[in-house]
Design a protein around this motif. Structure first.
Motif, PDB file in Angstrom:
ATOM      1  N   ARG A 145     -55.192 -20.746  59.700  1.00  0.00           N
ATOM      2  CA  ARG A 145     -53.813 -20.893  59.211  1.00  0.00           C
ATOM      3  C   ARG A 145     -53.094 -22.036  59.929  1.00  0.00           C
ATOM      4  O   ARG A 145     -52.327 -22.786  59.323  1.00  0.00           O
ATOM      5  CB  ARG A 145     -53.051 -19.583  59.411  1.00  0.00           C
TER       6      ARG A 145
ATOM      7  N   GLY B 173     -56.828 -22.656  53.474  1.00  0.00           N
ATOM      8  CA  GLY B 173     -57.207 -21.416  54.115  1.00  0.00           C
ATOM      9  C   GLY B 173     -57.041 -20.277  53.126  1.00  0.00           C
ATOM     10  O   GLY B 173     -55.976 -20.116  52.536  1.00  0.00           O
ATOM     11  N   PHE B 174     -58.107 -19.495  52.932  1.00  0.00           N
ATOM     12  CA  PHE B 174     -58.066 -18.389  51.978  1.00  0.00           C
ATOM     13  C   PHE B 174     -57.988 -17.077  52.746  1.00  0.00           C
ATOM     14  O   PHE B 174     -58.906 -16.722  53.470  1.00  0.00           O
ATOM     15  CB  PHE B 174     -59.300 -18.409  51.074  1.00  0.00           C
TER      16      PHE B 174
ATOM     17  N   ASP C 277     -62.059 -19.282  55.359  1.00  0.00           N
ATOM     18  CA  ASP C 277     -61.165 -18.270  55.934  1.00  0.00           C
ATOM     19  C   ASP C 277     -61.290 -18.093  57.435  1.00  0.00           C
ATOM     20  O   ASP C 277     -60.385 -17.567  58.070  1.00  0.00           O
ATOM     21  CB  ASP C 277     -61.417 -16.916  55.269  1.00  0.00           C
TER      22      ASP C 277
ATOM     23  N   SER D  15     -66.395 -13.630  52.141  1.00  0.00           N
ATOM     24  CA  SER D  15     -64.946 -13.391  52.210  1.00  0.00           C
ATOM     25  C   SER D  15     -64.118 -14.528  51.618  1.00  0.00           C
ATOM     26  O   SER D  15     -62.896 -14.520  51.747  1.00  0.00           O
ATOM     27  CB  SER D  15     -64.483 -13.118  53.649  1.00  0.00           C
ATOM     28  N   THR D  16     -64.770 -15.495  50.958  1.00  0.00           N
ATOM     29  CA  THR D  16     -64.042 -16.564  50.268  1.00  0.00           C
ATOM     30  C   THR D  16     -64.467 -16.602  48.808  1.00  0.00           C
ATOM     31  O   THR D  16     -63.703 -16.227  47.924  1.00  0.00           O
ATOM     32  CB  THR D  16     -64.266 -17.926  50.944  1.00  0.00           C
TER      33      THR D  16
ATOM     34  N   CYS E 294     -52.405 -22.664  52.464  1.00  0.00           N
ATOM     35  CA  CYS E 294     -52.960 -21.326  52.645  1.00  0.00           C
ATOM     36  C   CYS E 294     -52.726 -20.496  51.390  1.00  0.00           C
ATOM     37  O   CYS E 294     -51.690 -20.630  50.726  1.00  0.00           O
ATOM     38  CB  CYS E 294     -52.335 -20.614  53.847  1.00  0.00           C
TER      39      CYS E 294
ATOM     40  N   PRO F 252     -56.494 -16.550  55.433  1.00  0.00           N
ATOM     41  CA  PRO F 252     -57.064 -17.144  56.645  1.00  0.00           C
ATOM     42  C   PRO F 252     -56.789 -16.381  57.932  1.00  0.00           C
ATOM     43  O   PRO F 252     -55.751 -15.737  58.093  1.00  0.00           O
ATOM     44  CB  PRO F 252     -56.387 -18.515  56.691  1.00  0.00           C
TER      45      PRO F 252
ATOM     46  N   ASP G  55     -52.559 -16.521  50.386  1.00  0.00           N
ATOM     47  CA  ASP G  55     -52.426 -15.220  51.036  1.00  0.00           C
ATOM     48  C   ASP G  55     -52.630 -14.042  50.095  1.00  0.00           C
ATOM     49  O   ASP G  55     -52.428 -12.896  50.493  1.00  0.00           O
ATOM     50  CB  ASP G  55     -51.062 -15.111  51.717  1.00  0.00           C
TER      51      ASP G  55
ATOM     52  N   ARG H  98     -55.510 -12.262  47.336  1.00  0.00           N
ATOM     53  CA  ARG H  98     -56.956 -12.319  47.108  1.00  0.00           C
ATOM     54  C   ARG H  98     -57.251 -12.792  45.687  1.00  0.00           C
ATOM     55  O   ARG H  98     -57.750 -12.062  44.833  1.00  0.00           O
ATOM     56  CB  ARG H  98     -57.593 -10.965  47.391  1.00  0.00           C
TER      57      ARG H  98
END
Length: 225
Positions: free
Chosen positions: A193, A185-186, A169, A16-17, A199, A188, A201, A203
């Motif tokens: 977050r 944070g990707f 994330d 997910s990252t 961060c 997150p 937000d 993708r």
């Protein structure tokens, strides 16, 4: 620390990252939709920090017991690079830095992807297989939140990195993010977050390029007359 050392070390989570998917969830689909839904729910709770990662991983892997090892190849084929992943890796390399990855997922699913992206070093968990079937356990050292932070620190020491960056994330990334000079944070979860330096937000992980003050592409070379 000598300025001749690596100027930048970027350590990234994978599921997910650097990849769009959660590898364990892709494997679980082979066990059927009911198991897949159960595993996905545990994954969500673990990433939100509502469950201990080690126990949540153990529970999820246990659901795979008895599945043929061939499901690994099917799941691997569904693991795809997050938009902007190659751009980010290339930008860090152009700046003379290193990109490493640490995954709570599995070598069997991520090795090919990380190699294709040009990631320099990585660590992940391994699935245990016996006589062609998954045993419902893992083998080798556990890659959890503590291990992620330790690998960041080890790679930083080995490379002499002047600045360290952690990108992730979920809750399992918090320790390495705390150990880094800069944390991103990707997409997150709430806990990430609250604690991340920056961060993203959307993708598109290449947005980290601007946050780190890097060039998106190689500078144009002026024509000589």
């Amino acid at each position: 620390m000598s300025l001749a050392h690596t100027p930048l070390l970027v350590v990234m989570d994978v599921d997910s990252t650097l990849s769009n998917e959660e590898g364990i969830d892709e494997l679980a689909w082979a066990a059927g939709p009911d198991i897949a839904a159960q595993v996905a729910a545990i994954t969500t709770r673990a990433m939100a920090g509502e469950m201990d990662f080690a126990s949540s991983l153990e529970q999820r892997i246990a659901t795979l017991k008895g599945l043929p090892a061939s499901v690994i190849e099917h799941a691997k084929a569904r693991v795809t690079a997050t938009p902007g992943a190659r751009e980010l890796v290339d930008a860090v390399h152009r700046a003379g830095g290193l990109v490493c990855a640490v995954s709570g997922g599995f070598h069997e699913l991520v090795d090919g992807l990380l190699d294709s992206l040009g990631v320099d070093h990585w660590q992940a968990n391994r699935l245990a297989v016996s006589e062609g079937v998954l045993t419902g356990a893992r083998e080798g050292p556990l890659v959890d939140a503590v291990a992620k932070a330790r690998w960041l620190e080890r790679w930083a020491e080995e490379s002499g990195a002047l600045r360290t960056v952690a990108i992730g994330d979920g809750a399992n990334d918090l320790d390495m993010m705390a150990a880094a000079d800069v944390s991103i944070g990707f997409m997150p979860k709430a806990l990430v977050r609250q604690q991340a330096t920056h961060c993203i937000d959307a993708r598109d992980v290449s947005q980290a390029i601007g946050l780190l003050g890097l060039e998106r592409s190689a500078p144009a070379v002026a024509n000589e007359e």
